[in-house]
Design an enzyme around this catalytic site. Structure first.
Site: not given
Lengths: 210, 210
Positions: A47, A15
């Protein structure tokens, strides 16, 4: 970010890479305007929201990250507007007065929002403390009023209320006062943004990577 | 939305009007695809995020709002993946096991995420209950596995994990199982989206306007 399993760590690493690339796309050359710690905070926010636009919206004023780190190391209190933020912050001294009985009473009697009443009640903690607002523009306006009219001096204000009414304006007003602050431009913001920012600063204070 | 002061109500009303117009812009003719209750949920999500794009991203499958209302009226438990969601839901029976000591132990021993372990621990509550996931794709995958492999039957799954890794995939997988669900297309989602959806359903169950 709290991951203890291999799966959890793999997801976090993949990620992070994707988030960095998305931020580069959004910022282009403007990426050089941010230092390493600021980039860490921007990454956390993107994020937390999966919304790369935040890279363009975040504003750091008056050395807020270093001031925040110092305040956390000195174990200053954090005052927040809603319990969702309290639930997300990894720190012991977090206060939220929105459901305090006095707040209901004052709000009703004076015809102000509960959010405003909750900041007024927290005045002494806000002085020398950290304020994190992720929901209510009126709470942020009240903190700005405390700074301007009552000489209250927060170490840091994370002001990212969300919404189409007054949120943008409250954050503009925040950027005009002489206090370390982190805010967003426009209506976007919210509790995950607030939590991502302050948890990043707490991680820096503990000498962890953001 | 919990506002008791005149200021609070004015902001809420103005915001609702703006939110409705933004949704109209985003959806165009597609606006007729949604019934009144669905529109109420969409409005809550756009209100909570200041991100009108959600009007295009929300997917309602297998009559989820009516099934959710019924479950709330029957006082079924709600199981969530993170405490931020628990803090935001206006309902008594909300369970989050992410910080449960057994969850730490199982996650470490079996090399799974804490989120997965927390859903596995909640299995009996999930059967016949409501699941609300706003953060962790692995938690959502685990609930889907419980449905497919262990014949667990949730009344409703609100599945809106956020992120660039596995979140989209987990929500696609959710839409493929035969369970009432509300989810988002793509990486976006998160705790305020989850809370907005389930609080909307709770409000309907109490015969309030969403």
């Amino acid at each position: 970010m709290g991951a203890i399993s291999k799966d959890g760590l793999n997801i976090a690493n993949k990620s992070r890479e994707i988030v960095r690339n998305k931020i580069k796309e959004v910022l282009g050359d403007r990426i050089n305007e941010f230092n390493e710690k600021e980039m860490g905070i921007i990454e956390r926010v993107v994020h937390a929201t999966a919304d790369p636009e935040y890279a363009k919206l975040l504003v750091f004023k008056n050395n807020p990250i270093e001031e925040g780190i110092k305040a956390i190391k000195e174990e200053k209190p954090i005052i927040v507007d809603v319990n969702m933020i309290k639930a997300g912050i990894r720190y012991n001294k977090v206060h939220c007065f929105i459901n305090h009985p006095d707040v209901y009473e004052v709000a009703k009697k004076e015809g102000i929002t509960r959010a405003v009443a909750s900041m007024r009640l927290a005045k002494d903690l806000i002085d020398d403390g950290i304020v994190v607002i992720g929901n209510s523009p009126t709470a942020l306006f009240e903190v700005i009023r405390l700074v301007k009219e009552e000489n209250i001096k927060p170490k840091l204000i994370v002001g990212v209320p969300v919404g189409f009414v007054q949120a943008s304006e409250s954050k503009e007003a925040l950027r005009e006062v002489n206090v370390p602050s982190i805010s967003t431009i426009g209506p976007k913001g919210g509790t995950p943004v607030a939590v991502a920012i302050i948890n990043g600063i707490i991680a820096y204070a503990k000498n962890e990577k953001a």
